[in-house]
Motif scaffolding. Structure first.
Motif, PDB file in Angstrom:
ATOM      1  N   LEU A   1     -20.384   3.287 -10.687  1.00  0.00           N
ATOM      2  CA  LEU A   1     -19.845   1.938 -10.499  1.00  0.00           C
ATOM      3  C   LEU A   1     -18.436   2.057  -9.935  1.00  0.00           C
ATOM      4  N   ILE A   2     -18.178   1.363  -8.851  1.00  0.00           N
ATOM      5  CA  ILE A   2     -16.817   1.270  -8.301  1.00  0.00           C
ATOM      6  C   ILE A   2     -16.364  -0.169  -8.487  1.00  0.00           C
ATOM      7  N   PHE A   3     -15.397  -0.363  -9.366  1.00  0.00           N
ATOM      8  CA  PHE A   3     -14.932  -1.719  -9.656  1.00  0.00           C
ATOM      9  C   PHE A   3     -13.976  -2.175  -8.544  1.00  0.00           C
ATOM     10  N   GLU A   4     -14.326  -3.317  -7.974  1.00  0.00           N
ATOM     11  CA  GLU A   4     -13.577  -3.826  -6.826  1.00  0.00           C
ATOM     12  C   GLU A   4     -12.433  -4.734  -7.271  1.00  0.00           C
ATOM     13  N   ASP A   5     -11.396  -4.802  -6.410  1.00  0.00           N
ATOM     14  CA  ASP A   5     -10.329  -5.785  -6.585  1.00  0.00           C
ATOM     15  C   ASP A   5      -9.811  -6.167  -5.202  1.00  0.00           C
ATOM     16  N   ALA A   6      -8.754  -6.944  -5.149  1.00  0.00           N
ATOM     17  CA  ALA A   6      -8.269  -7.436  -3.852  1.00  0.00           C
ATOM     18  C   ALA A   6      -7.886  -6.297  -2.923  1.00  0.00           C
ATOM     19  N   LEU A   7      -7.315  -5.224  -3.481  1.00  0.00           N
ATOM     20  CA  LEU A   7      -6.885  -4.112  -2.643  1.00  0.00           C
ATOM     21  C   LEU A   7      -8.070  -3.360  -2.053  1.00  0.00           C
TER      22      LEU A   7
ATOM     23  N   PHE B   1      -2.399   3.992   4.220  1.00  0.00           N
ATOM     24  CA  PHE B   1      -3.077   2.970   3.423  1.00  0.00           C
ATOM     25  C   PHE B   1      -4.337   3.552   2.776  1.00  0.00           C
ATOM     26  N   ARG B   2      -5.103   4.314   3.547  1.00  0.00           N
ATOM     27  CA  ARG B   2      -6.335   4.913   3.022  1.00  0.00           C
ATOM     28  C   ARG B   2      -6.030   5.870   1.872  1.00  0.00           C
ATOM     29  N   THR B   3      -4.977   6.673   2.032  1.00  0.00           N
ATOM     30  CA  THR B   3      -4.607   7.621   0.974  1.00  0.00           C
ATOM     31  C   THR B   3      -4.312   6.895  -0.333  1.00  0.00           C
ATOM     32  N   GLN B   4      -3.580   5.790  -0.242  1.00  0.00           N
ATOM     33  CA  GLN B   4      -3.214   5.043  -1.441  1.00  0.00           C
ATOM     34  C   GLN B   4      -4.438   4.356  -2.066  1.00  0.00           C
ATOM     35  N   VAL B   5      -5.297   3.813  -1.229  1.00  0.00           N
ATOM     36  CA  VAL B   5      -6.477   3.127  -1.767  1.00  0.00           C
ATOM     37  C   VAL B   5      -7.417   4.122  -2.431  1.00  0.00           C
ATOM     38  N   MET B   6      -7.571   5.292  -1.826  1.00  0.00           N
ATOM     39  CA  MET B   6      -8.443   6.300  -2.441  1.00  0.00           C
ATOM     40  C   MET B   6      -7.900   6.726  -3.805  1.00  0.00           C
ATOM     41  N   ALA B   7      -6.582   6.866  -3.904  1.00  0.00           N
ATOM     42  CA  ALA B   7      -5.985   7.202  -5.197  1.00  0.00           C
ATOM     43  C   ALA B   7      -6.205   6.081  -6.201  1.00  0.00           C
ATOM     44  N   HIS B   8      -6.085   4.849  -5.725  1.00  0.00           N
ATOM     45  CA  HIS B   8      -6.303   3.679  -6.578  1.00  0.00           C
ATOM     46  C   HIS B   8      -7.752   3.620  -7.080  1.00  0.00           C
TER      47      HIS B   8
ATOM     48  N   ALA C   1       0.812  -1.219   0.000  1.00  0.00           N
ATOM     49  CA  ALA C   1       0.000   0.000   0.000  1.00  0.00           C
ATOM     50  C   ALA C   1       0.840   1.260   0.000  1.00  0.00           C
ATOM     51  N   LYS C   2       2.143   1.123   0.237  1.00  0.00           N
ATOM     52  CA  LYS C   2       2.987   2.299   0.315  1.00  0.00           C
ATOM     53  C   LYS C   2       3.579   2.683  -1.037  1.00  0.00           C
ATOM     54  N   THR C   3       3.459   1.827  -2.051  1.00  0.00           N
ATOM     55  CA  THR C   3       4.168   2.043  -3.294  1.00  0.00           C
ATOM     56  C   THR C   3       3.203   2.360  -4.419  1.00  0.00           C
ATOM     57  N   ILE C   4       3.361   3.529  -5.048  1.00  0.00           N
ATOM     58  CA  ILE C   4       2.543   3.905  -6.192  1.00  0.00           C
ATOM     59  C   ILE C   4       3.425   3.967  -7.421  1.00  0.00           C
TER      60      ILE C   4
END
Length: 663
Positions: free
Chosen positions: A510-516, A489-496, A451-454
């Motif tokens: 629509l928000i497409f889900e994945d493992a993250l 972690f939240r910052t990275q997921v929101m960007a994702h 979650a730390k790497t973009i």
């Protein structure tokens, strides 16, 4: 002739003659205590090791003569009670240990005193409870019981009562119990070919220990994963009980013998079959490698087991020396503050944990080699809690100095004590075996670092994690660990999520889900609801993991959004059935309509829900065309809501393509 100080010879431990009746003679014990205390008083090198020596020197300085003979012999027991048998005075400070003629073995003299005290007076309920780790663990980890035990151990009012009634300090952070015991859930792989090295056997048996079985089974699972990655066949010890160290520290040597009689036969069989026996708790390993051989010096079975017993990193280091350890590490660990526990230092095999972790590229290890002050049950007790924190203060400071990403110790109890003493911060507490498993990246479980790497490529917000990887119980962080990384972690997921959010008209997204994204939802649910009970965690996993795409589909959360509540209510009544009219289309293929709400029905005859979960099943031909650049569009064909849009954003296309692994 003056007596020499120190010796050029290696320190030597003598057998403990605990079955000799004179061992329990209080008069001769006091004579030996006075002799040794007098030598310690003249030396005072160990004053900064623990609180046993300062207490001794205070008693002498406050006495009537300023010497040992001026101390009331009854007060000698205060020194004995302050000693927790870490062995550091014998190993690192005392110049008069055997073979020196003064024959000073302070820890084993304290053990004799504890045995005399136990033999004469027995012990109280608290100490019996704390030293019965196996019995308490079996009870506390029963699924029906474990949630109540963990909840009570975290309730301030209960902890205050435990402090006043039992003498277990209210401020001591206690380890939680796991409802899934290691021995019940472990799946060792014994299918690999045995490749013996010159220094260590090529097959392993795991002696789980009470702590791994009942408190942190994940450490044991990580050890099994490391062995499997290195293709080392492994199995569990067929039958085991507590190693006996808690009873030894209490002075209950008969209980130690009873536990020895339970454990040694199955361990001996494994030793005779050529297994290396691994224990992931240093105190347990020490018990078999040193204490039992000294308590039972003529028992050949005990000696054979001692020769076959290894610390996990000692074993891995020997495999590395034989050129048999895989070093295909994929993930750096950053900064690790590593503490060497006393009961590992006593085993005299060097800093093997540090040596192995230093093999990991782009990993900086800061090693702290000093007693943390907790020791088993000693630092839990009300009367010694403040002393344990005082002893650990230099360790807390040194561990924090490097601003580490992780704090770690082979002794999980010491690590928890250090974490408490450090008082929080960004560093995550993880066992060295967990760190090694993460570095191998065998199953991509380290989502905290993922979650730390973009990825900076093309301004993409793609997080460096495999979208379709499964989420299991072992993937999840504890509430405490998650809280430390939550904001980042939240910052990275929101960007994702920005590249996975598609607007269909003005009021539907629509928000497409994945493992993250699903992993984030689960951790947030556990965090917000303060869920730590095993069955409730499994319930959340069962509820959310079906929303992860499996390689040949897309899965999305559909949000119907009208800001005005009255308008929203009216529209939800009009939009009944809309979830079944949502579609995606790739190139010239026919539209794929959503399969909606497979888990439960979300609408009735009067209205639909504002949230739906959708699945779009794609054919191999569709996936191949999409990967080759075919157009992508989405839309809704409901009579009351008709819209469509083309997906042109490159980041969105790339992110959705990552969900598709099957052609």
């Amino acid at each position: 002739m003056s007596t020499r100080e120190g010796s050029l010879e290696a320190p030597k431990r003598h057998p403990i003659d605990w079955k000799n009746p004179d061992f329990y003679n209080e008069s001769t014990l006091h004579q030996e205590l006075e002799r040794v205390f007098d030598i310690c008083h003249g030396c005072r090198r160990c004053v900064n090791l623990c609180t046993a020596f300062p207490r001794l020197f205070d008693l002498i300085d406050e006495g009537t003569t300023g010497e040992v003979d001026g101390v009331d012999k009854k007060k000698f027991w205060e020194v004995v009670d302050h000693c927790y048998l870490c062995d550091m005075c014998f190993m690192t400070k005392c110049p008069y240990v055997p073979p020196h003629e003064w024959n000073i073995d302070f820890p084993h003299l304290m053990l004799r005193a504890k045995a005399v005290k136990y033999n004469n007076n027995g012990t109280g309920f608290r100490d019996k409870l704390l030293s019965s780790t196996d019995a308490v663990g079996k009870l506390a980890s029963i699924p029906v019981v474990v949630h109540a035990v963990n909840a009570l151990n975290n309730t301030p009012a209960v902890r205050k009562a435990m402090d006043s009634m039992l003498g277990i300090h209210a401020d001591r952070k206690l380890p939680e119990y796991a409802s899934g015991r290691f021995r019940d859930t472990a799946k060792p792989d014994g299918s690999f070919a045995v490749v013996n090295g010159a220094r260590a056997p090529g097959k392993v048996a795991i002696y789980a220990t009470c702590y791994i079985n009942y408190n942190e089974p994940g450490i044991g699972h990580d050890l099994l994963k490391i062995l499997a990655h290195n293709e080392i066949p492994a199995r569990l010890v067929e039958k085991e009980a507590c190693c006996g160290m808690p009873k030894l520290e209490l002075g209950d040597l008969k209980a130690v013998e009873a536990l020895k009689n339970q454990n040694i036969p199955p361990l001996l069989k494994l030793a005779q079959e050529g297994y290396a026996i691994l224990s992931a708790v240093p105190s347990c390993t020490l018990m078999y490698k040193q204490e039992l051989p000294l308590l039972f010096p003529v028992d050949e079975a005990v000696q054979a087991v001692a020769a076959a017993m290894f610390d996990p990193f000692e074993y891995l280091a020997l495999r590395n020396q034989d050129g048999l350890l895989k070093t295909d590490f994929k993930k750096p660990l950053g900064k690790v503050a590593y503490h060497v526990p006393c009961h590992q230092r006593v085993q005299n095999f060097g800093k093997k944990t540090r040596d192995i972790l230093q093999l990991i590229p782009d990993t900086q290890i800061t090693t702290v080699e000093r007693c943390s002050g907790h020791d088993g049950t000693w630092g839990v007790k009300s009367e010694f809690f403040s002393d344990s924190m005082k002893i650990g203060r230099p360790v807390f400071r040194q561990m924090a100095e490097s601003d580490p990403d992780f704090i770690s110790s082979d002794c999980a109890i010491a690590a928890r004590h250090i974490e408490q003493g450090m008082g929080g911060g960004k560093a995550q507490k993880l066992h060295p075996l967990t760190l090694l498993r993460m570095a191998y990246d065998m199953d991509n479980n380290d989502y905290s670092s993922a979650a730390k790497t973009i990825s900076p490529a093309s301004g993409s917000t793609e997080v460096d994690a495999k979208r379709s990887s499964a989420i299991t119980r072992d993937n999840l962080l504890t509430l405490e660990a998650y809280a430390k990384i939550r904001q980042d972690f939240r910052t990275q997921v929101m960007a994702h999520k920005k590249s996975r959010k598609i607007a269909l008209g003005e009021n539907i997204t629509l928000i497409f889900e994945d493992a993250l994204t699903i992993r984030y939802q689960i951790q947030e649910m556990l965090h917000v609801e303060k869920i730590f009970q095993e069955d409730e965690i499994i319930h959340e996993l069962d509820a959310y993991t079906p929303l992860i795409p499996d390689g040949h589909n897309w899965k999305a959360t559909m949000m119907i959004e009208y800001p005005d509540p009255a308008v929203r209510a009216a529209q939800l009544a009009v939009l009944i059935g809309i979830e079944d009219t949502v579609w995606v289309r790739i190139g010239g293929h026919a539209p794929v309509y959503a399969i909606a709400d497979e888990d439960l029905e979300r609408e009735n005859a009067e209205k639909t829900s504002s949230v739906h979960f959708l699945r779009f099943e794609l054919t191999p031909a569709m996936i191949q065309d999409f990967r080759q650049g075919a157009a992508l569009s989405m839309g809704i064909d409901h009579a009351a809501y008709h819209t469509s849009t083309k997906i042109l954003d490159l980041d969105t296309r790339a992110s959705l393509q990552n969900d598709l692994t099957t052609i």
